[in-house]
Design a protein around this motif. Structure first.
Motif, mmCIF file in Angstrom:
data_model
loop_
_atom_site.group_PDB
_atom_site.id
_atom_site.type_symbol
_atom_site.label_atom_id
_atom_site.label_comp_id
_atom_site.label_asym_id
_atom_site.label_seq_id
_atom_site.Cartn_x
_atom_site.Cartn_y
_atom_site.Cartn_z
ATOM 1 N N PRO A 25 0.804 -1.222 0.000
ATOM 2 C CA PRO A 25 0.000 0.000 0.000
ATOM 3 C C PRO A 25 0.837 1.271 0.000
ATOM 4 N N ARG A 48 2.376 1.919 -3.378
ATOM 5 C CA ARG A 48 1.356 2.488 -4.265
ATOM 6 C C ARG A 48 1.166 3.973 -3.972
ATOM 7 N N ALA A 70 -3.204 -7.106 -0.314
ATOM 8 C CA ALA A 70 -1.905 -6.559 -0.712
ATOM 9 C C ALA A 70 -1.415 -7.218 -1.993
ATOM 10 N N SER A 104 -3.173 -5.912 -5.012
ATOM 11 C CA SER A 104 -2.817 -4.537 -5.372
ATOM 12 C C SER A 104 -1.460 -4.449 -6.058
#
Length: 360
Positions: free
Chosen positions: A85, A88, A117, A120
């Motif tokens: 995260p 990102r 996670a 993503s």
């Protein structure tokens, strides 16, 4: 952790500029990271549900942005959750997560957060085809974003153990000259199921006075394992060596190498046993059957089945010629499929493919 540092040691530093973010502040392989000479960022983490975690994550994002990072690679469940995260948020172009385990996850909540996670991430590395299937079927990762790179084994694992040093170490542990050593290299934890191997040894020693067991590794189950040795009447027939250096390869202390795990992603232990030229008896779990070819490099048995394990080991005790042939084939397979140069070529090609088209 070992696979992570091996990858960094093998990367061509003229092509890849590396920084390391580590949540632990110390450990047995810290010196290897320090010898790499790359920046080390200690990111202490006391838990994912604390207010301080937000500040820690923001610090990670700032560091990634400042370094103009192109790829973030996480290597385990905790770093997946921590890295993806914030990478990102920092607008890192490529985020690579990893799944290197079968089903041994410390809690359902952590497993769910880890799956988020992984989804993503740009790509997710699996260390076996079995783990890749779990990524797709259980974690919901699109198959086009899953790549398989197995664990590798270094050239040092193929080197012979000095005979005098081997004999002296076995003697110091109470294992007599001429003994047939059945051993396992594994952390002393519940998922490795040392108890099943101990029960198999209890069956074997009744008809084989020169069979001895040797466990290499340390961990939280040591006390339980020591009590199991007593309960099964194996005092003097089983030695717990604790942790030993990977150089020389400790599997060369054995005549037969065993892995009794109830779950595995892709075990380093069986590949290192094969590199040592030792026949393998292992449980058919996770990615283990991808390395141990039944009847060619070793024998596979069901998990938590001491009788089947004892029968497989007894087969090899009765056939020295098969032990030799399995060991020779295993060594060749370890070199051809899992030699570190081959695995590092896969890592380098993987990273290079990810950054094609990115601004240097």
């Amino acid at each position: 952790e070992l696979n992570a540092v091996r990858v960094l040691e093998g990367l061509d530093r003229s092509r890849f500029d590396v920084s390391v973010y580590h949540m632990g502040g110390e450990g047995s392989i810290l010196a290897r990271y320090e010898r790499l000479g790359c920046p080390l960022h200690h990111i202490p983490l006391q838990g994912f549900l604390r207010p301080s975690t937000l500040l820690t994550g923001l610090r990670v994002a700032r560091l990634l942005r400042a370094a103009r990072t192109q790829i973030v690679q996480s290597h385990d469940i905790y770093s997946n959750v921590m890295a993806a995260p914030w990478a990102r948020l920092a607008r890192v172009p490529v985020v690579v997560a990893s799944r290197r385990w079968d089903r041994a996850v410390p809690g359902a909540a952590l497993a769910r957060v880890n799956a988020l996670a992984e989804r993503s991430a740009t790509s997710v590395i699996a260390n076996s085809a079995a783990v890749a299937r779990l990524l797709i079927e259980e974690d919901g990762v699109a198959d086009r974003r899953v790549a398989i790179i197995p664990n590798g084994v270094g050239t040092e694992a193929f080197l012979p153990y000095p005979p005098e040093e081997r004999a002296a170490l076995l003697e110091a542990m109470g294992i007599p000259s001429g003994a047939l050593v059945v051993g396992m290299v594994a952390r002393l934890s519940a998922v490795k199921d040392h108890e099943s191997l101990l029960k198999a040894l209890a069956i074997l020693v009744r008809g084989n006075p020169m069979v001895f067991g040797l466990f290499v590794g340390e961990g939280p189950m040591r006390g339980t394992i020591e009590q199991c040795v007593i309960d099964l009447g194996l005092m003097g027939r089983v030695a717990l060596a604790g942790e030993l250096s990977n150089t020389p390869n400790p599997h060369q202390l054995f005549d037969i190498s065993v892995l009794s795990s109830v779950t595995e992603g892709f075990p380093n232990s069986v590949v290192e046993a094969m590199a040592a030229g030792r026949p393998v008896v292992a449980t058919a779990v996770g990615g283990t059957p991808e390395a141990v070819v039944e009847g060619v490099t070793g024998l596979l048995v069901p998990p938590k089945d001491p009788e089947a394990m004892a029968a497989a080991i007894q087969r090899l005790i009765d056939s020295p010629a098969e032990r030799v042939s399995l060991g020779i084939a295993g060594r060749a397979r370890a070199a051809e499929e899992y030699g570190w140069q081959r695995v590092m070529t896969q890592w380098s090609e993987f990273y290079s493919s990810l950054v094609l088209g990115l601004t240097p």
